[in-house]
Design a protein around this motif. Structure first.
Motif, PDB file in Angstrom:
ATOM      1  N   GLU A  82       0.836  -1.186   0.000  1.00  0.00           N
ATOM      2  CA  GLU A  82       0.000   0.000   0.000  1.00  0.00           C
ATOM      3  C   GLU A  82       0.881   1.248   0.000  1.00  0.00           C
ATOM      4  OE1 GLU A  82      -4.212  -1.210   2.013  1.00  0.00           O
ATOM      5  OE2 GLU A  82      -2.621  -0.670   3.397  1.00  0.00           O
ATOM      6  N   THR A 203      -0.970  -0.110  -6.965  1.00  0.00           N
ATOM      7  CA  THR A 203      -2.260  -0.285  -7.637  1.00  0.00           C
ATOM      8  C   THR A 203      -2.104  -1.142  -8.896  1.00  0.00           C
ATOM      9  OG1 THR A 203      -1.873   1.813  -8.806  1.00  0.00           O
ATOM     10  CG2 THR A 203      -3.131   1.913  -6.770  1.00  0.00           C
ATOM     11  N   ARG A 259      -0.043  -4.693   3.689  1.00  0.00           N
ATOM     12  CA  ARG A 259      -1.043  -3.688   4.048  1.00  0.00           C
ATOM     13  C   ARG A 259      -0.621  -3.016   5.350  1.00  0.00           C
ATOM     14  NH1 ARG A 259      -6.685  -4.954   4.686  1.00  0.00           N
ATOM     15  NH2 ARG A 259      -6.860  -2.746   4.156  1.00  0.00           N
ATOM     16  N   ARG A 270      -8.367   6.293   9.009  1.00  0.00           N
ATOM     17  CA  ARG A 270      -8.941   7.095   7.937  1.00  0.00           C
ATOM     18  C   ARG A 270     -10.412   7.345   8.253  1.00  0.00           C
ATOM     19  NH1 ARG A 270      -6.982   4.777   2.000  1.00  0.00           N
ATOM     20  NH2 ARG A 270      -4.740   5.052   2.318  1.00  0.00           N
ATOM     21  N   MET A 448      -7.930   3.830  -7.873  1.00  0.00           N
ATOM     22  CA  MET A 448      -6.554   3.816  -7.410  1.00  0.00           C
ATOM     23  C   MET A 448      -5.938   5.218  -7.401  1.00  0.00           C
ATOM     24  SD  MET A 448      -6.266   0.801  -6.501  1.00  0.00           S
ATOM     25  CE  MET A 448      -8.023   0.537  -6.311  1.00  0.00           C
ATOM     26  N   GLU A 451      -6.690   6.391  -4.035  1.00  0.00           N
ATOM     27  CA  GLU A 451      -5.749   5.802  -3.075  1.00  0.00           C
ATOM     28  C   GLU A 451      -4.404   6.514  -3.112  1.00  0.00           C
ATOM     29  OE1 GLU A 451      -3.761   3.608  -0.306  1.00  0.00           O
ATOM     30  OE2 GLU A 451      -5.916   3.712  -0.644  1.00  0.00           O
ATOM     31  N   GLN A 452      -3.941   6.850  -4.308  1.00  0.00           N
ATOM     32  CA  GLN A 452      -2.661   7.551  -4.432  1.00  0.00           C
ATOM     33  C   GLN A 452      -2.733   8.951  -3.838  1.00  0.00           C
ATOM     34  OE1 GLN A 452      -2.235   7.074  -8.640  1.00  0.00           O
ATOM     35  NE2 GLN A 452      -1.011   5.224  -8.481  1.00  0.00           N
ATOM     36  N   GLY A 455      -2.753   8.576  -0.156  1.00  0.00           N
ATOM     37  CA  GLY A 455      -1.432   8.088   0.272  1.00  0.00           C
ATOM     38  C   GLY A 455      -0.397   9.183   0.413  1.00  0.00           C
ATOM     39  N   ILE A 489     -13.432  -1.136  -7.171  1.00  0.00           N
ATOM     40  CA  ILE A 489     -12.817  -1.522  -5.902  1.00  0.00           C
ATOM     41  C   ILE A 489     -13.095  -2.994  -5.615  1.00  0.00           C
ATOM     42  CG2 ILE A 489     -12.968  -1.206  -3.385  1.00  0.00           C
ATOM     43  CD1 ILE A 489     -13.415   1.793  -3.941  1.00  0.00           C
ATOM     44  N   LEU A 499      -8.534  -3.416   0.345  1.00  0.00           N
ATOM     45  CA  LEU A 499      -8.048  -2.054   0.141  1.00  0.00           C
ATOM     46  C   LEU A 499      -8.517  -1.207   1.308  1.00  0.00           C
ATOM     47  CD1 LEU A 499      -6.634  -0.320  -2.130  1.00  0.00           C
ATOM     48  CD2 LEU A 499      -8.937   0.270  -2.893  1.00  0.00           C
ATOM     49  N   ASP A 500      -7.628  -0.331   1.783  1.00  0.00           N
ATOM     50  CA  ASP A 500      -8.021   0.583   2.850  1.00  0.00           C
ATOM     51  C   ASP A 500      -9.149   1.484   2.346  1.00  0.00           C
ATOM     52  OD1 ASP A 500      -7.933   1.685   5.356  1.00  0.00           O
ATOM     53  OD2 ASP A 500      -5.775   2.038   5.338  1.00  0.00           O
ATOM     54  N   ILE A 502     -11.362   4.169   0.882  1.00  0.00           N
ATOM     55  CA  ILE A 502     -11.212   5.382   0.067  1.00  0.00           C
ATOM     56  C   ILE A 502     -12.584   5.982  -0.249  1.00  0.00           C
ATOM     57  CG2 ILE A 502      -9.005   4.739  -0.970  1.00  0.00           C
ATOM     58  CD1 ILE A 502     -10.473   3.844  -3.455  1.00  0.00           C
TER      59      ILE A 502
END
Length: 507
Positions: A82, A203, A259, A270, A448, A451-452, A455, A489, A499-500, A502
């Motif tokens: 991740e 991703t 992860r 989050r 993704m 997610e980026q 991140g 997802i 996946l965490d 989002i």
């Protein structure tokens, strides 16, 4: 000419033997012994590199990932941790280990241009690997470790120079940018000889299941079968629960994915919130007029053109105006032009941007540093002006900035300004752990990318819970984007793993 064997060595040997030296200095002997012992490495298990890396504190999951790649995957792997867990560190550790063992000497590292200098600095300072950044006339034949922009590498004459080299290892950062066999960079990488190869991406699936097929095929051609057999077996419309499990097992044979929750590190949470926004009647009227353009003019019959305009209208009138105005300049029939000009007139009379007002509300409630992600430069400029009128200081960030300007902007955001307004390129290569609030002003089609973006702040070093606000205008294309993001997802989690958060999870 007469050649005779010299016997002088005997006298020298006897003299040294009788005088006890100087070859048998005990200190010299011990050093020599240790060097030989180190070089022998009696077995290929365990890592030698960590004890030589005094400038870096390796985390257990990073060491374990490197060991898995070397001992079980033969140096060909996807590093898919991740965002923020240190894939670059893992790649550097693997490279260093192979170098110490004398197996790897010459390495090519392909990265997005914005990350080139960052890679060179990391390798030199942390791993003591003398890497150089490739410039226009860099004689790559004289350097063992070269870091090169993907966009540069795939073009002539650079491509031909690379083909002439005999590299032991290829490393590709942000490997999802390779996409599939139709892209120029994918074809280029596929043509490289790859004794060892590392693909780095948090991703590995961005939009569909076939992206993982192409990445795995670069490392181990045939591991997932050919395209036709893969499509027949694992297409998302055909795959059973057992099929999904089998595919996941196959992928995990060439992929390491850590992860956050598996690292043993205590991570902050989050807090994700999807915020619905209501248009004003005036905004809704313009949106509906734009939507009806496809029935008025063949110029707007392209689904791509229409989707772009509708997304821009959900962002700002400024972004929408620029696109419509450009289309008028290209020429269209009088009736079509009159209708578009009517839209432009109504567009410029709009006094309220409902989404921007919600952003202001979030910023006031946060009373802290906030990063806003938008997809359009025009919206970026508008938001900076809008926040300025409300007494909020902000700084802009986009992909055309040089490294020095990126660093300067980051410093301004840290020390002076409350808000950073970034385009999509802000989702790569800039770390902002001191910020705890992320507003996704425009939603991308690709989960993704979300997610980026997140991140950038939710990574090692973050000490506070991270608050994520996804804005979506009701009964617009953004509602469809939210639904599609949820579906994508689901595909990612079935093949790659959980996946965490989002998006707001559906009950």
């Amino acid at each position: 000419m007469i050649i005779e064997r010299s016997s002088n060595w005997r006298e020298d040997f006897i003299q040294r033997f009788e005088q006890d030296g100087p070859w048998d200095s005990w200190t010299l002997y011990n050093k020599s012994y240790e060097i030989e012992k180190m070089n022998l490495i009696p077995e290929f298990s365990g890592l030698q590199a960590p004890k030589f890396l005094t400038n870096i504190q390796l985390l257990p999951h990073q060491v374990e990932a490197a060991q898995t790649v070397i001992e079980k995957m033969n140096g060909k792997a996807i590093l898919a941790d991740e965002v923020g867990l240190g894939k670059t560190i893992e790649a550097g550790l693997i490279m260093k280990e192979y170098m110490i063992r004398g197996i790897v000497k010459k390495v090519l590292i392909l990265v997005p241009a914005s990350l080139q200098n960052q890679w060179v600095t990391e390798l030199n300072m942390r791993f003591f690997i003398p890497a150089v950044a490739y410039r226009k006339n860099t004689p790559i034949e004289h350097y063992d470790v070269v870091v090169m922009s993907m966009d540069t590498a795939k073009k002539s004459p650079h491509r031909e120079k690379i083909y002439e080299q005999d590299y032991d290892m290829i490393i590709i950062d942000e490997a999802h940018k390779l996409k599939n066999h139709k892209t120029q960079i994918y074809e280029f990488v596929q043509s490289l000889k790859k004794k060892f190869c590392l693909l780095l991406t948090a991703t590995p699936i961005q939009n569909d299941i076939f992206e993982i097929f192409y990445l795995v095929s670069l490392l181990k051609p045939g591991h997932l079968g050919n395209y036709e057999s893969f499509q027949a077996t694992f297409s998302t419309t055909k795959t059973s629960a057992d099929g999904e499990k089998y595919l996941k097992e196959l992928v995990n044979q060439v992929m390491v994915r850590n992860r956050r929750q598996d690292t043993g590190i205590e991570w902050t949470s989050r807090k994700v919130e999807t915020i619905p926004i209501q248009y004003t009647p005036e905004e809704r009227e313009v949106y509906d007029m734009i939507s009806s353009l496809k029935t008025v003019s063949p110029v707007f019959s392209s689904s791509f053109t229409m989707v772009t305009l509708l997304k821009e209208m959900c962002s700002s009138k400024e972004a929408t105006f620029l696109t419509l105005n450009k289309m008028i300049q290209k020429g269209m029939a009088k009736e079509e032009r009159d209708f578009v000009e009517e839209i432009l007139a109504k567009l410029m009379k709009l006094e309220i941007n409902s989404k921007a007002e919600k952003v202001m509300e979030i910023i006031e409630n946060a009373n802290d540093k906030v990063i806003i992600f938008t997809e359009y430069r025009a919206t970026q400029a508008y938001l900076q002006w809008y926040l300025y009128t409300k007494g909020i200081s902000s700084v802009l960030f986009n992909g055309k900035f040089s490294k020095s300007k990126r660093d300067w902007v980051k410093q301004l955001f840290r020390q002076r300004d409350q808000v950073l307004i970034a385009t999509e390129s802000g989702g790569e290569g800039i770390n902002l752990q001191f910020c705890h609030h992320v507003i996704n002003y425009d939603l991308p089609w690709n989960p993704m990318k979300l997610e980026q973006r997140i991140g950038r702040v939710h990574r090692l070093g973050q000490e506070e819970d991270v608050h994520i606000y996804n804005l979506a205008i009701e009964n617009t294309i953004e509602q469809k984007i939210l639904d599609l993001l949820g579906s994508k997802i689901d595909v990612f989690e079935k093949v790659v793993g959980d996946l965490d958060d989002i998006l707001t999870r559906k009950a």
